[in-house]
Design a protein around this motif. Structure first.
Motif, PDB file in Angstrom:
ATOM      1  N   ALA A  55      -5.911 -49.098  67.374  1.00 36.45           N
ATOM      2  CA  ALA A  55      -4.692 -49.540  68.044  1.00 36.45           C
ATOM      3  C   ALA A  55      -4.496 -48.798  69.362  1.00 36.45           C
ATOM      4  CB  ALA A  55      -3.479 -49.350  67.138  1.00 36.45           C
ATOM      5  N   VAL A  56      -4.732 -47.489  69.361  1.00 33.98           N
ATOM      6  CA  VAL A  56      -4.576 -46.704  70.588  1.00 33.98           C
ATOM      7  C   VAL A  56      -5.597 -47.139  71.633  1.00 33.98           C
ATOM      8  CG1 VAL A  56      -4.802 -44.386  71.583  1.00 33.98           C
ATOM      9  CG2 VAL A  56      -3.496 -44.724  69.469  1.00 33.98           C
ATOM     10  N   MET A  57      -6.840 -47.351  71.231  1.00 28.84           N
ATOM     11  CA  MET A  57      -7.863 -47.793  72.182  1.00 28.84           C
ATOM     12  C   MET A  57      -7.524 -49.178  72.739  1.00 28.84           C
ATOM     13  SD  MET A  57      -9.847 -45.339  72.685  1.00 28.84           S
ATOM     14  CE  MET A  57     -10.955 -46.227  73.746  1.00 28.84           C
ATOM     15  N   ALA A  58      -7.037 -50.070  71.880  1.00 23.93           N
ATOM     16  CA  ALA A  58      -6.635 -51.397  72.350  1.00 23.93           C
ATOM     17  C   ALA A  58      -5.480 -51.280  73.340  1.00 23.93           C
ATOM     18  CB  ALA A  58      -6.248 -52.283  71.167  1.00 23.93           C
ATOM     19  N   ALA A  59      -4.506 -50.439  73.026  1.00 24.04           N
ATOM     20  CA  ALA A  59      -3.366 -50.247  73.927  1.00 24.04           C
ATOM     21  C   ALA A  59      -3.826 -49.690  75.266  1.00 24.04           C
ATOM     22  CB  ALA A  59      -2.339 -49.312  73.285  1.00 24.04           C
ATOM     23  N   LEU A  60      -4.740 -48.731  75.240  1.00 27.01           N
ATOM     24  CA  LEU A  60      -5.255 -48.165  76.495  1.00 27.01           C
ATOM     25  C   LEU A  60      -6.009 -49.214  77.306  1.00 27.01           C
ATOM     26  CD1 LEU A  60      -6.476 -44.644  75.357  1.00 27.01           C
ATOM     27  CD2 LEU A  60      -4.648 -45.146  76.987  1.00 27.01           C
ATOM     28  N   ASN A  61      -6.838 -50.010  76.635  1.00 23.41           N
ATOM     29  CA  ASN A  61      -7.593 -51.050  77.342  1.00 23.41           C
ATOM     30  C   ASN A  61      -6.665 -52.096  77.948  1.00 23.41           C
ATOM     31  OD1 ASN A  61     -10.099 -49.913  76.809  1.00 23.41           O
ATOM     32  ND2 ASN A  61     -10.401 -51.093  74.945  1.00 23.41           N
ATOM     33  N   ILE A  62      -5.685 -52.531  77.169  1.00 25.35           N
ATOM     34  CA  ILE A  62      -4.744 -53.549  77.664  1.00 25.35           C
ATOM     35  C   ILE A  62      -3.916 -52.990  78.819  1.00 25.35           C
ATOM     36  CG2 ILE A  62      -2.702 -54.899  77.042  1.00 25.35           C
ATOM     37  CD1 ILE A  62      -4.006 -55.151  74.199  1.00 25.35           C
TER      38      ILE A  62
END
Length: 104
Positions: A55-62
């Motif tokens: 979730a954190v990696m997805a949030a950072l990418n987005i």
């Protein structure tokens, strides 16, 4: 202001109930599908383990994508303002040099 309703979205094999105004339902569902897709991409890469880390990696990418697009939009807006300023200066010069041509 419209009253919120609860809708359920499915993200990375979990259901989340979220309060949302009816007119925003389609946007929320679209956002949830987008997030689910990004999280599944990260999970399938095998480089990140654990739902919280995914979730954190997805949030950072987005967030990175959003900020990059905003930066590009800001540059385009600046360029457009400069083009409009240049055109207005040309119009002003044309009117100053030949004011009688407008009436003929």
């Amino acid at each position: 202001m419209s009253q919120s309703h609860t809708i359920t979205v499915h993200i990375l094999d979990k259901d989340y109930c979220i309060a949302c105004p009816p007119e925003e339902r389609a946007n929320l569902e679209s956002a949830a599908r987008y997030l689910d897709g990004k999280m599944r991409e990260i999970r399938s890469s095998g480089k990140v383990i654990g739902a919280e880390r995914i979730a954190v990696m997805a949030a950072l990418n987005i967030t990175h994508d959003l900020l990059h697009k905003q930066e590009r939009l800001d540059l385009q807006a600046s360029s457009t303002r400069e083009q409009v300023r240049t055109l207005l200066e040309r119009v002003d010069r044309a009117l100053t040099n030949n004011p009688d041509e407008l009436t003929t």
